[in-house]
Design a protein around this motif. Structure first.
Motif, PDB file in Angstrom:
ATOM      1  N   ARG A   1      34.979  17.930 -43.072  1.00  0.00           N
ATOM      2  CA  ARG A   1      35.587  17.956 -44.412  1.00  0.00           C
ATOM      3  C   ARG A   1      35.003  19.100 -45.248  1.00  0.00           C
ATOM      4  O   ARG A   1      35.725  19.827 -45.915  1.00  0.00           O
ATOM      5  N   GLN A   2      33.678  19.280 -45.195  1.00  0.00           N
ATOM      6  CA  GLN A   2      33.030  20.355 -45.950  1.00  0.00           C
ATOM      7  C   GLN A   2      33.457  21.724 -45.414  1.00  0.00           C
ATOM      8  O   GLN A   2      33.730  22.640 -46.196  1.00  0.00           O
TER       9      GLN A   2
ATOM     10  N   HIS B   1      36.229  22.380 -43.931  1.00  0.00           N
ATOM     11  CA  HIS B   1      37.633  22.535 -44.332  1.00  0.00           C
ATOM     12  C   HIS B   1      37.718  23.040 -45.773  1.00  0.00           C
ATOM     13  O   HIS B   1      38.513  23.930 -46.077  1.00  0.00           O
ATOM     14  N   ARG B   2      36.891  22.502 -46.637  1.00  0.00           N
ATOM     15  CA  ARG B   2      36.893  22.933 -48.046  1.00  0.00           C
ATOM     16  C   ARG B   2      36.478  24.388 -48.189  1.00  0.00           C
ATOM     17  O   ARG B   2      37.106  25.160 -48.916  1.00  0.00           O
ATOM     18  N   TRP B   3      35.397  24.775 -47.510  1.00  0.00           N
ATOM     19  CA  TRP B   3      34.930  26.155 -47.618  1.00  0.00           C
ATOM     20  C   TRP B   3      35.939  27.124 -47.005  1.00  0.00           C
ATOM     21  O   TRP B   3      36.155  28.217 -47.532  1.00  0.00           O
ATOM     22  N   THR B   4      36.536  26.742 -45.906  1.00  0.00           N
ATOM     23  CA  THR B   4      37.541  27.593 -45.285  1.00  0.00           C
ATOM     24  C   THR B   4      38.750  27.753 -46.190  1.00  0.00           C
ATOM     25  O   THR B   4      39.328  28.837 -46.270  1.00  0.00           O
ATOM     26  N   SER B   5      39.124  26.693 -46.895  1.00  0.00           N
ATOM     27  CA  SER B   5      40.265  26.806 -47.803  1.00  0.00           C
ATOM     28  C   SER B   5      39.961  27.751 -48.955  1.00  0.00           C
ATOM     29  O   SER B   5      40.843  28.483 -49.416  1.00  0.00           O
ATOM     30  N   MET B   6      38.708  27.785 -49.407  1.00  0.00           N
ATOM     31  CA  MET B   6      38.333  28.723 -50.474  1.00  0.00           C
ATOM     32  C   MET B   6      38.393  30.165 -49.973  1.00  0.00           C
ATOM     33  O   MET B   6      38.893  31.047 -50.679  1.00  0.00           O
TER      34      MET B   6
ATOM     35  N   THR C   1      42.054  31.149 -49.650  1.00  0.00           N
ATOM     36  CA  THR C   1      42.649  31.419 -50.955  1.00  0.00           C
ATOM     37  C   THR C   1      42.210  32.770 -51.497  1.00  0.00           C
ATOM     38  O   THR C   1      43.032  33.532 -52.027  1.00  0.00           O
TER      39      THR C   1
ATOM     40  N   LEU D   1      42.450  25.701 -40.704  1.00  0.00           N
ATOM     41  CA  LEU D   1      42.758  24.683 -41.708  1.00  0.00           C
ATOM     42  C   LEU D   1      43.762  23.669 -41.169  1.00  0.00           C
ATOM     43  O   LEU D   1      43.671  22.475 -41.452  1.00  0.00           O
TER      44      LEU D   1
END
Length: 65
Positions: free
Chosen positions: A6-7, A9-14, A17, A47
């Protein structure tokens, strides 16, 4: 393992973006090379994999008593 995914995934999404915003910003000043449009794809693929994993894991949990 799930909190790490989950963490990640969050960093990869940043990162994803920021890359997409950077491409749009670069377009305002010059015509970007064709390969630049493909740079977010590995992040998008990652992602997709982690998102599917978290989605399936949510529905495969045992029922709470």
């Amino acid at each position: 393992m799930s909190p790490r995914i989950r963490q990640l995934h969050r960093w990869t999404s940043m990162v994803f973006t920021l890359i997409v915003v950077g491409i749009f910003a670069f377009q305002a000043f010059a015509v970007p090379p064709e390969w630049l449009y493909y740079t977010p794809l590995p992040f998008l693929f990652f992602l997709m994999l982690t998102g599917i994993y978290m989605f399936i894991r949510h529905y495969r949990r045992p029922a709470q008593p």
